[in-house]
Design an enzyme around this catalytic site. Structure first.
Site, PDB file in Angstrom:
ATOM      1  N   HIS A   1      51.552  20.966  61.445  1.00  0.00           N
ATOM      2  CA  HIS A   1      51.273  21.239  60.262  1.00  0.00           C
ATOM      3  C   HIS A   1      52.555  20.191  59.146  1.00  0.00           C
ATOM      4  CE1 HIS A   1      46.848  22.884  60.746  1.00  0.00           C
ATOM      5  NE2 HIS A   1      47.404  22.631  61.524  1.00  0.00           N
TER       6      HIS A   1
ATOM      7  N   ARG B   1      38.619  17.795  66.135  1.00  0.00           N
ATOM      8  CA  ARG B   1      38.907  18.921  66.232  1.00  0.00           C
ATOM      9  C   ARG B   1      39.411  20.078  64.597  1.00  0.00           C
ATOM     10  NH1 ARG B   1      41.940  23.429  65.655  1.00  0.00           N
ATOM     11  NH2 ARG B   1      44.047  21.757  67.334  1.00  0.00           N
TER      12      ARG B   1
ATOM     13  N   HIS C   1      63.821  -7.493  42.912  1.00  0.00           N
ATOM     14  CA  HIS C   1      63.405  -7.483  44.725  1.00  0.00           C
ATOM     15  C   HIS C   1      62.637  -8.321  45.021  1.00  0.00           C
ATOM     16  CE1 HIS C   1      63.507  -3.018  45.759  1.00  0.00           C
ATOM     17  NE2 HIS C   1      64.497  -3.160  44.561  1.00  0.00           N
TER      18      HIS C   1
ATOM     19  N   ARG D   1      45.961  21.839  79.444  1.00  0.00           N
ATOM     20  CA  ARG D   1      47.028  22.205  78.820  1.00  0.00           C
ATOM     21  C   ARG D   1      47.362  23.344  78.213  1.00  0.00           C
ATOM     22  NH1 ARG D   1      47.651  22.101  72.960  1.00  0.00           N
ATOM     23  NH2 ARG D   1      45.968  23.492  72.958  1.00  0.00           N
TER      24      ARG D   1
ATOM     25  N   THR E   1      51.829  26.008  63.221  1.00  0.00           N
ATOM     26  CA  THR E   1      50.234  26.238  62.830  1.00  0.00           C
ATOM     27  C   THR E   1      50.137  26.195  61.748  1.00  0.00           C
ATOM     28  OG1 THR E   1      50.006  27.430  65.497  1.00  0.00           O
ATOM     29  CG2 THR E   1      48.339  28.415  62.854  1.00  0.00           C
TER      30      THR E   1
HETATM   31  C1  HCA Z   1      44.898  26.866  64.973  1.00  0.00           C
HETATM   32  C2  HCA Z   1      44.987  25.815  65.871  1.00  0.00           C
HETATM   33  C3  HCA Z   1      45.836  25.122  66.455  1.00  0.00           C
HETATM   34  C4  HCA Z   1      45.992  24.892  67.245  1.00  0.00           C
HETATM   35  C5  HCA Z   1      47.502  24.168  68.003  1.00  0.00           C
HETATM   36  C6  HCA Z   1      47.477  23.456  69.510  1.00  0.00           C
HETATM   37  C7  HCA Z   1      47.206  25.592  64.873  1.00  0.00           C
HETATM   38  O1  HCA Z   1      45.191  27.048  64.403  1.00  0.00           O
HETATM   39  O2  HCA Z   1      43.517  26.499  63.835  1.00  0.00           O
HETATM   40  O3  HCA Z   1      46.400  23.957  71.015  1.00  0.00           O
HETATM   41  O4  HCA Z   1      48.217  23.394  69.463  1.00  0.00           O
HETATM   42  O5  HCA Z   1      47.740  24.519  64.342  1.00  0.00           O
HETATM   43  O6  HCA Z   1      47.821  26.101  65.960  1.00  0.00           O
HETATM   44  O7  HCA Z   1      45.648  23.730  65.443  1.00  0.00           O
HETATM   45 CU    CU Z   2      46.247  23.277  63.978  1.00  0.00          CU
END
Ligand code: HCA
Ligand code: CU
Length: 381
Positions: A196, A12, A291, A133, A167
């Site tokens: 990220h 995804r 080492h 979720r 994000t």
């Molecule tokens: C995006 C969505 C997501 C969703 C993360 C989640 C993000 O901006 O593409 O569902 O918790 O980074 O916010 O990947």
């Molecule tokens: Cu994301």
């Protein structure tokens, strides 16, 4: 650190990586490899994205994977939810932006609208008997009061997990700890996180999130995703095997990491970074003489990870001017030659002299050793 679980999003988030194009056949290969490795969940692109995307979700649900449950990731819309629950998934990961940036420049909805849609979607997915979720996108730039309101509301309806997402990749570990601590104390449900890696903190943030009480970590193989991606599965395993060795080794097949990464590297046409944890080409290469000597005596002296845990081997780099006689002695033994320690010390000096002048290859060192060996033997004869 609690018993964490992995939600792998290579199929995804990873599809949002610039180079990613996954055929159905490759999606199946990746899903099977992730299942074999032992990830707890596999998250798939929304079935609403395209006709092909919907077919992919349905097909992967029918594979009958052994270890991994299947999730799909959808917007917080009834339209998406109705399609998602018909695909055969075990659960649905719903998200919606809550920061001012996203509310103003993306979907344009206010918090009361967001709350209403969240309740409707969650109740619907639960009524179908699936896991649900609810996640706020851009959580770290959202108002804390808005976050606590929406999370406590969805917690009361009975979500399985709430998601917290960095994000834009700007959060640091201390911010992560504080936000998750605060939210954790207000909800009963489990916490999933999504980090990220724009500022290089993704793995550290994931680890800190666990310390603060989160349980589920989103990963991607090689960390691929939007921009420079998210928490890399392999790097995260390196972190966690040090912190919770028994749990990690009994649950995940660590010797499959290299195969998983090679598979993705090939499909999305990238190289595995030289300095990648575990699988970077020099991740278990020891160079300096000091080492090398200690590694030969006891590898743990300079290794926090044991390469054999990952089906890999360490390498002692001896063809360079930093080498020492212990490393050269090990090479002499590999070559099946007989030299005394004093002789090895002399030939080591010759190798280091040559290494001052130019880069050395293994063949260079081997021929210096062999020349030395035959000359010494001539004199003896
Ligand atoms: C995006 C969505 C997501 C969703 C993360 C989640 C993000 O901006 O593409 O569902 O918790 O980074 O916010 O990947
Ligand atoms: Cu994301």
């Amino acid at each position: 650190v609690p018993r964490f679980e992995i939600i792998d999003s290579t199929l995804r988030e990873g599809e949002q990586f610039a180079n990613a194009f996954f055929t159905l056949e490759n999606k199946i290969r990746i899903a099977k490899a992730l299942d074999d490795f032992g990830v707890d969940y596999i998250e798939l692109t929304s079935p609403v994205a395209s006709d092909q995307a919907r077919e992919e979700v349905e097909t992967i649900c029918k594979l009958g994977l052994k270890n991994s449950k299947i999730l799909t990731h959808i917007r917080c819309h009834m339209h998406d939810a109705k399609i998602a629950v018909e695909t055969g998934v075990d659960g649905v990961n719903v998200f919606i932006g809550t920061s001012n940036f996203l509310r103003q420049h993306s979907h344009g909805k206010d918090m009361s609208f967001i709350t209403k849609s969240a309740i409707e979607v969650i109740e619907f997915v639960k009524s179908k008997g699936l896991e649900i979720r609810f996640s706020t996108e851009d959580s770290f730039r959202s108002d804390i009061v808005d976050l606590l309101n929406i999370y406590t509301t969805v917690d009361k309806i009975g979500v399985n997990r709430i998601g917290i997402a960095d994000t834009v990749g700007g959060a640091n570990p201390r911010q992560v700890y504080e936000l998750i601590r605060t939210i954790k104390s207000s909800v009963k449900c489990e916490i999933e996180t999504h980090f990220h890696n724009d500022t290089g903190c993704a793995i550290a943030n994931a680890y800190t999130a666990l310390e603060a009480g989160a349980k589920f970590i989103d990963t991607c193989i090689l960390g691929i995703g939007e921009r420079n991606g998210i928490v890399p599965l392999g790097g995260f395993m390196a972190r966690m095997v040090v912190s919770a060795p028994d749990y990690v080794k009994s649950k995940y097949k660590l010797n499959k990491i290299r195969e998983l990464e090679n598979l993705i590297a090939e499909i999305v046409q990238v190289n595995i970074p030289f300095n990648n944890p575990i699988t970077g080409f020099c991740a278990f290469t020891h160079k300096a003489g000091i080492h090398a000597k200690a590694i030969l005596a006891n590898p743990s002296t300079y290794e926090i990870l044991n390469p054999t845990d990952f089906g890999l081997t360490r390498y002692i780099h001896f063809a360079n001017r930093l080498t020492g006689w212990n490393a050269i002695k090990a090479r002499v033994e590999q070559l099946n030659l007989n030299l005394t320690d004093d002789q090895i010390k002399i030939v080591t000096q010759q190798i280091k002299k040559m290494g001052d002048i130019r880069p050395l290859g293994i063949e260079d060192v081997d021929s210096i050793i062999k020349d030395f060996h035959s000359k010494e033997n001539e004199i003896v004869l």
